[in-house]
Design an enzyme around this catalytic site. Sequence first.
Site, PDB file in Angstrom:
ATOM      1  N   ARG A 132       1.179 -10.687   7.719  1.00  0.00           N
ATOM      2  CA  ARG A 132       1.208  -9.534   6.815  1.00  0.00           C
ATOM      3  C   ARG A 132       2.473  -8.728   7.109  1.00  0.00           C
ATOM      4  O   ARG A 132       2.580  -8.115   8.171  1.00  0.00           O
ATOM      5  CB  ARG A 132      -0.024  -8.654   7.015  1.00  0.00           C
ATOM      6  N   ASP A 182      12.512  23.542  -1.030  1.00  0.00           N
ATOM      7  CA  ASP A 182      13.244  22.971  -2.158  1.00  0.00           C
ATOM      8  C   ASP A 182      14.686  22.611  -1.845  1.00  0.00           C
ATOM      9  O   ASP A 182      15.381  22.073  -2.717  1.00  0.00           O
ATOM     10  CB  ASP A 182      13.277  23.976  -3.325  1.00  0.00           C
ATOM     11  N   CYS A 218      14.100  23.953   3.926  1.00  0.00           N
ATOM     12  CA  CYS A 218      13.194  24.762   3.113  1.00  0.00           C
ATOM     13  C   CYS A 218      12.378  23.873   2.170  1.00  0.00           C
ATOM     14  O   CYS A 218      12.559  22.664   2.142  1.00  0.00           O
ATOM     15  CB  CYS A 218      13.992  25.788   2.305  1.00  0.00           C
ATOM     16  N   LYS A 241       0.837  -1.203   0.000  1.00  0.00           N
ATOM     17  CA  LYS A 241       0.000   0.000   0.000  1.00  0.00           C
ATOM     18  C   LYS A 241       0.872   1.253   0.000  1.00  0.00           C
ATOM     19  O   LYS A 241       2.088   1.194   0.220  1.00  0.00           O
ATOM     20  CB  LYS A 241      -0.909  -0.003   1.231  1.00  0.00           C
ATOM     21  N   TYR A 264      15.949  30.164   6.981  1.00  0.00           N
ATOM     22  CA  TYR A 264      14.872  30.983   7.523  1.00  0.00           C
ATOM     23  C   TYR A 264      14.909  31.066   9.049  1.00  0.00           C
ATOM     24  O   TYR A 264      15.070  30.059   9.741  1.00  0.00           O
ATOM     25  CB  TYR A 264      13.512  30.412   7.112  1.00  0.00           C
ATOM     26  N   HIS A 308      -5.784  -6.749  13.581  1.00  0.00           N
ATOM     27  CA  HIS A 308      -4.505  -6.038  13.529  1.00  0.00           C
ATOM     28  C   HIS A 308      -4.075  -5.625  14.935  1.00  0.00           C
ATOM     29  O   HIS A 308      -4.875  -5.124  15.718  1.00  0.00           O
ATOM     30  CB  HIS A 308      -4.650  -4.790  12.654  1.00  0.00           C
ATOM     31  N   ARG A 327      -9.787   0.750  15.652  1.00  0.00           N
ATOM     32  CA  ARG A 327      -9.715   1.442  14.365  1.00  0.00           C
ATOM     33  C   ARG A 327     -10.725   0.740  13.458  1.00  0.00           C
ATOM     34  O   ARG A 327     -11.895   0.647  13.804  1.00  0.00           O
ATOM     35  CB  ARG A 327      -8.277   1.376  13.840  1.00  0.00           C
TER      36      ARG A 327
END
Length: 389
Positions: free
Chosen positions: A223, A316, A314, A42, A267, A167, A135
């Site tokens: 699993r 990028d 940052c 997944k 920054y 699970h 869940r």
Amino acid sequence: MTDPVPHRAEIVVDVAAIRHNVRILKDLVSVDGPVQVMTVVKADGYGHGMVESAAAAREGGADWLGVATIDEALALRAAGDRGPLLCWLSAPGDDFAAAVTAGVEVTAYTVAELDEVAAIGGARVQLKVDTGLSRGGAGRADWRALFAAAAAHEAAGRLRVTGIWSHFAASDEPAHPANDAQETAFREALRLADDAGLDPEVTHLANSAAAILRPSSHFDLVRCGIASYGLDPAPGVSPRLGLRPAMTVRARLVMSKAIAAGDGVSYGHTWRAGHDTTVGLVPAGYGDGIPRAAGNAASVLVGDSLRPIRGRVCMDQFVVDLQGELPPTGTEVILLGAGDQGEPTAQDWADAVDTISYEIVTRVGGRLVRRHVDTEDTGEDDTIEGTIR
């Protein structure tokens, strides 16, 4: 890596490592008798590429593949996978009919969901019970009704119940009391299912950590998600199994320069140089899945030296302290890998930003190119290139 460094930054996934890991896990859980292995692919194979990871897992001996959504399952079928395949997270409006037609096994949590699938006809369905994770899955009060409805639909020939599963919540903590409680609850669910007349082909509870640490929970199938990619599901607890991390993230240094004592970096100037030093610029940032929280916390391998990230990451790019050196533009930077060359691992990054390795490898991507290599093939890189989608 010995092949050319990418123009900017890339993810390299060795499918041979995935095959190797699946083989190890299959051997481990089958010591006391045959146990099937499901490789979970997944979330784009936990960031490793779903289709490529699935193919490698099958080659390594995976009996099943597991995904969260119907769309993921259908993508695997479109790519040519024809083996046993389970998906387990549906939402209103999902196309159960397409999944059934494609031979995908779907999961039902509720009687209403089961009725919807039964109306299609010919479905192979697994029932998920909630044994304490709170869940997905049927709550304890609803087990009898779910099993009775499933048995009625099966008797009428509308579907086949092929599995019952649950699970763990804390299998990475072997001494956690939830583990015993959940296993006991799961065994109770199986007794109730049997009382209702159900005879599933597989029952399963164990995830990666339980597959490694809790043999009593193996049942018919385990699993394995993160362990299939070579990462430890229970750091500090798991024994050494010889799992190999499949992912390397690397880039080129695009600039290096001198800065003076007192100069602030990035920054907000969250880091200032305590003395004259040099810094380098790496062209990847939080837009590519590099955690912003890694600023002043994580390190990367520049050439053959580990260098700390300075200042904020940052969107990028980020800055590393080169500690007086000025390596040339184009020098290789390994952000994460197996640790064989001294580079940080996914677990090192997870420790630095207070998360888990799952999140580190699953989030990395953005504009990075993913390239798959097979080091078991010819000894040379057999690559498939593509931008992360």
